[in-house]
Design an enzyme around this catalytic site. Structure first.
Site, short mmCIF file in Angstrom:
data_model
loop_
_atom_site.label_atom_id
_atom_site.label_comp_id
_atom_site.label_asym_id
_atom_site.label_seq_id
_atom_site.Cartn_x
_atom_site.Cartn_y
_atom_site.Cartn_z
N LYS A 185 0.84 -1.18 0.00
CA LYS A 185 0.00 0.00 0.00
C LYS A 185 0.88 1.24 0.00
O LYS A 185 1.55 1.54 0.99
CB LYS A 185 -0.88 0.04 1.25
CG LYS A 185 -1.87 1.18 1.20
CD LYS A 185 -2.37 1.59 2.57
CE LYS A 185 -1.82 2.90 3.04
NZ LYS A 185 -1.98 4.05 2.17
N GLU A 260 10.48 1.69 10.02
CA GLU A 260 11.38 2.82 9.76
C GLU A 260 10.55 4.07 9.99
O GLU A 260 9.66 4.38 9.21
CB GLU A 260 11.87 2.80 8.31
CG GLU A 260 12.50 1.48 7.88
CD GLU A 260 13.92 1.33 8.38
OE1 GLU A 260 14.57 2.34 8.66
OE2 GLU A 260 14.36 0.17 8.52
N CYS A 294 13.12 11.66 6.30
CA CYS A 294 13.20 11.13 7.67
C CYS A 294 14.55 11.47 8.27
O CYS A 294 14.68 11.62 9.47
CB CYS A 294 12.98 9.63 7.65
SG CYS A 294 14.02 8.78 6.48
N GLU A 392 9.30 16.21 15.43
CA GLU A 392 9.75 16.16 14.04
C GLU A 392 8.93 17.18 13.24
O GLU A 392 7.70 17.11 13.24
CB GLU A 392 9.52 14.76 13.48
CG GLU A 392 10.01 14.60 12.06
CD GLU A 392 9.70 13.22 11.48
OE1 GLU A 392 8.56 12.75 11.61
OE2 GLU A 392 10.62 12.63 10.87
P1 NAD Z 1 2.31 8.31 7.84
O1 NAD Z 1 2.70 7.55 9.04
O2 NAD Z 1 1.21 9.29 7.94
O3 NAD Z 1 1.90 7.32 6.65
C1 NAD Z 1 2.74 6.29 6.21
C2 NAD Z 1 1.90 5.22 5.54
O4 NAD Z 1 1.07 4.62 6.53
C3 NAD Z 1 0.96 5.74 4.46
O5 NAD Z 1 0.87 4.80 3.42
C4 NAD Z 1 -0.36 5.85 5.20
O6 NAD Z 1 -1.49 5.79 4.36
C5 NAD Z 1 -0.29 4.63 6.10
N1 NAD Z 1 -1.15 4.69 7.28
C6 NAD Z 1 -1.79 5.74 7.83
N2 NAD Z 1 -2.54 5.36 8.88
C7 NAD Z 1 -2.35 4.02 9.01
C8 NAD Z 1 -2.82 3.04 9.94
N3 NAD Z 1 -3.65 3.34 10.93
N4 NAD Z 1 -2.39 1.76 9.80
C9 NAD Z 1 -1.52 1.41 8.83
N5 NAD Z 1 -1.07 2.31 7.90
C10 NAD Z 1 -1.47 3.59 8.00
O7 NAD Z 1 3.66 8.98 7.31
P2 NAD Z 1 3.82 9.95 6.07
O8 NAD Z 1 3.23 11.26 6.47
O9 NAD Z 1 3.36 9.30 4.82
O10 NAD Z 1 5.41 10.08 5.98
C11 NAD Z 1 6.14 10.92 6.79
C12 NAD Z 1 6.72 10.19 7.99
O11 NAD Z 1 7.44 9.04 7.56
C13 NAD Z 1 7.72 11.01 8.76
O12 NAD Z 1 7.52 10.84 10.15
C14 NAD Z 1 9.06 10.42 8.35
O13 NAD Z 1 10.09 10.63 9.28
C15 NAD Z 1 8.73 9.00 8.18
N6 NAD Z 1 9.69 8.34 7.29
C16 NAD Z 1 10.61 7.50 7.83
C17 NAD Z 1 11.57 6.90 7.00
C18 NAD Z 1 12.63 6.00 7.56
O14 NAD Z 1 13.27 5.29 6.79
N7 NAD Z 1 12.85 5.99 8.85
C19 NAD Z 1 11.57 7.17 5.64
C20 NAD Z 1 10.62 8.03 5.14
C21 NAD Z 1 9.67 8.60 5.97
#
Ligand code: NAD
Length: 496
Positions: A185, A260, A294, A392
C-alpha cells in the site's frame, strides 16, 4: 538531468487501478490527488476497502503456498529483478514526472531517485543469490546440524509519500529476492509510481499474485494489512505515531515487524570544521526534498565560538536557494506535500516564535505558484520546552543551539526520543570519531550528509524504528531461520 521529453502538466488526471492476483481493477470509490506545486489534479487514486485487502492477501498467500516463486532458484528470481531494473531505467522519464507531480520534488531529483532505485534493484538481485545458511559438522559422525533460511511468507508493505519510489526500492526487491509474496500500500498522496512498478514487474515476468497492490487511506487499508492474520510480516515506513499503532494492530498473530519511523536528527559542528563546506551541507541536509526526509538534519548544534560565522553563512545560502516550480531545472526546493502538513509546520514555527525563538530567515509562505511553499526557515534561541525543539517538523526548518564542550554537544544530540540519523562536521579525527561513536542513531555521516548506497543498512534506534533495510543482510530481514538436527545413526531409547 537526462530527460528525453519536455515535462508538461497533464490535461486530465491519470486514473490508477489496483492489482490483485494478476488482475487490474478499479475499486468503486476514489480520491483525487492534486500536484502540491501547481494545484491541478494529477491522479485519481482508487480507495480500496477491507474486502479488497482480504482478496489481495488471499492471492499473495495462495501464490506463496502453491509455489511458482518462493520455490524457484534464487537465480531465476534475480533474473526478474534485473529485468525490472532495466525497465525502470527505460521508463525513467515517465516515472520521474509522475513522482514530481505527486510529491512536488524537483524533477532532476526525481530522475536521480529513479536511477538510484534501479541500482538498488540490481544490488538486491545479487543479494538474492547470496542467501545461505550454516552447517554444523561438529556434532560427531552420527549427527549433522543445518541452519536454513526460508522466505518468511506474505509481507505487507506500507510506504510513505516523501520518497515513494526510492523507499519502495529499498524494500520490495529484497522481499521478492527472499522469495516472499507481497501486499503493498503506497501513500494515498503518491500512489502512481508504485502502480507503475506493478506494471514493470508484470513486464519483467513476475508470476501473478506475487505482488498485489491496494491503494487508499491508512484507515482502513493500512490498518487491515497491519492486523491481517495471513500476513506474516509488515514492513512499515512512516511516522512514529502510525508505527506505534501498527505494532498494536500486528499483535493478533505476532507478526514480525520492520519499522522505519521519524527522526529529529542532530547536526554537530565543531569549532575546527570547514565552515563553508559545513554550511552548504547543512543547507542541503535541511532543504533537500523541502526538509521532508526522515533523515533531515533539523537540529543544528554548533560550537559557540563559530556560531555567528556559521549562522551568517547558512542564512545567506537559504536566502539564495531557488524555491519554486519543481519542473524548472534550477529549482532546488519544491512545495510542502499538502495543506495539512504546511499548516502544521507553519504553526510549529509560529508557536516557537511566540515562545521566544528568534527568526533568522524565512518563516513565511511564498507563492511562486498555487501550491504550498514555505521559505527556508532558520530559528535561534530554542528552548527544550518548545515543541519545535523536540517534535519532528518535516519541513524546511532548521533550529540552532550552541554548545561549549564536546561532551555537552553529545548530550544535546542524544537528548531526543528518536535515533534515526546524525551528522558531524569537524576536521579533527579524534573529535570526529568520538562523536560518531557516541551519538545514538542508526545512520551517521562525518563531513557529508544524506548520502549512501544499498551496501549500507538503514534504520533507527529508539522510537525511530526497529529492524534494518538494505545492506549486506537486508534480504535476511525477510527470512525465517530454521535449525535442523539430523540423526544419522541409531538414536538410543529415552525410555529404557
Ligand atoms: P504516515 O505515518 O502518515 O503514513 C505512512 C503510511 O502509513 C501511508 O501509506 C499511510 O497511508 C499509512 N497509514 C496511515 N494510517 C495508518 C494506519 N492506521 N495503519 C496502517 N497504515 C497507516 O507517514 P507519512 O506522512 O506518509 O510520511 C512521513 C513520515 O514518515 C515522517 O515521520 C518520516 O520521518 C517518516 N519516514 C521514515 C523513513 C525511515 O526510513 N525511517 C523514511 C521516510 C519517511
Amino acid at each position: 538531468m537526462t530527460l528525453h521529453t519536455t515535462p508538461v502538466l497533464p490535461r486530465t488526471p491519470r486514473k490508477l487501478e489496483n492489482l490483485i492476483g494478476g488482475k487490474w481493477f478499479s475499486p468503486s470509490d476514489e480520491m483525487v490527488r492534486n500536484s502540491p506545486a501547481h494545484g491541478v489534479p494529477v491522479t485519481v487514486v482508487p480507495l480500496a476497502t477491507e474486502a479488497d485487502v482480504d482478496q489481495a492477501v488471499a492471492a499473495a498467500k495462495s501464490r506463496f503456498d502453491n509455489g511458482g516463486w518462493s520455490d524457484l532458484p534464487a537465480a531465476a528470481r534475480a533474473e526478474v529483478l534485473l529485468r525490472a531494473a532495466d525497465l525502470i531505467v527505460e521508463r525513467c522519464d515517465e516515472l520521474s514526472l509522475a513522482e514530481t507531480l505527486e510529491a512536488g520534488k524537483p524533477l532532476w531529483q526525481s530522475v536521480n531517485e529513479i536511477k538510484g532505485a534501479a541500482d538498488i534493484w540490481r544490488f538486491a538481485a545479487g543479494q538474492a543469490r547470496a542467501i545461505h545458511g550454516q552447517t554444523f559438522n561438529n556434532f560427531g559422525s552420527k549427527s549433522l546440524g543445518l541452519v536454513l533460511r526460508e522466505p518468511i511468507g506474505v509481507v505487507g508493505l506500507i510506504t510513505p509519500w516523501n520518497f515513494p519510489f526510492f523507499i519502495l526500492a529499498e524494500r520490495l526487491p529484497f522481499i521478492l529476492g527472499a522469495g516472499c509474496t507481497v501486499v503493498m500500500k503506497p501513500s494515498e498522496h503518491t500512489s502512481t509510481t508504485t502502480i507503475m512498478m506493478g506494471r514493470i514487474l508484470e513486464d519483467a515476468g513476475l508470476p501473478e499474485g506475487v505482488v498485489n497492490i491496494v491503494t487508499g487511506l491508512g484507515e482502513p487499508v493500512g490498518r487491515r494489512i497491519a492486523e491481517h492474520q495471513d500476513i506474516d510480516m509488515v514492513s512499515f515506513t512512516g511516522s512514529t505515531r502510525v508505527g506505534r499503532s501498527t505494532i498494536i494492530a500486528s499483535a493478533g498473530n505476532i507478526k514480525k515487524l520492520s519499522l522505519e519511523l521519524g527522526g529529529k536528527n542532530p547536526v554537530i559542528v565543531m569549532a575546527d570544521a570547514n565552515l563553508e563546506k559545513a554550511a552548504d551541507g547543512i543547507v542541503y541536509g535541511i532543504l533537500h526534498n523541502a526538509g521532508q526526509c526522515c533523515v533531515s538534519g533539523s537540529r543544528l548544534l554548533v560550537a559557540r565560538e563559530v556560531e555567528q560565522a556559521l549562522t551568517e553563512r547558512i542564512v545567506s545560502l537559504m536566502q539564495r536557494v531557488k524555491v519554486g516550480d519543481p519542473l524548472v531545472p534550477e529549482t532546488r526546493v519544491g512545495p510542502i506535500v499538502n495543506d495539512i502538513q504546511f499548516n502544521r509546520i507553519k504553526k510549529l514555527v509560529d508557536d516557537g516564535r511566540k515562545s521566544g525563538a528568534t527568526l533568522l530567515t524565512g518563516g513565511r509562505q511564498i507563492e511562486p505558484l498555487a501550491g504550498y511553499f514555505l521559505a527556508p526557515t532558520f530559528l535561534a534561541d530554542i528552548r527544550s520546552d518548545m515543541a519545535i525543539s523536540g517534535e519532528e517538523v518535516f519541513g524546511p526548518v532548521l533550529a540552532v543551539s550552541a554548545f561549549d564542550t564536546k561532551d555537552e554537544a553529545l548530550r544535546m544530540a542524544n537528548h531526543t526520543r528518536y535515533g534515526l540519523s546524525a551528522t558531524v562536521w569537524t576536521e579533527g579525527l579524534q573529535d570526529g570519531l568520538d562523536l560518531v561513536r557516541g551519538v545514538k542513531a542508526g545512520r551517521v555521516w562525518l563531513n557529508t550528509t544524506i548520502t549512501g548506497g544499498p551496501e549500507m543498512p538503514i534504520g533507527g534506534y529508539r522510537e525511530s524504528g526497529q529492524g534494518r533495510e538494505t545492506g549486506l543482510s537486508g534480504i535476511e530481514e525477510y527470512t525465517e531461520v530454521k535449525s535442523i538436527l539430523a540423526d544419522l545413526g541409531e538414536r538410543g531409547p529415552w525410555v529404557p
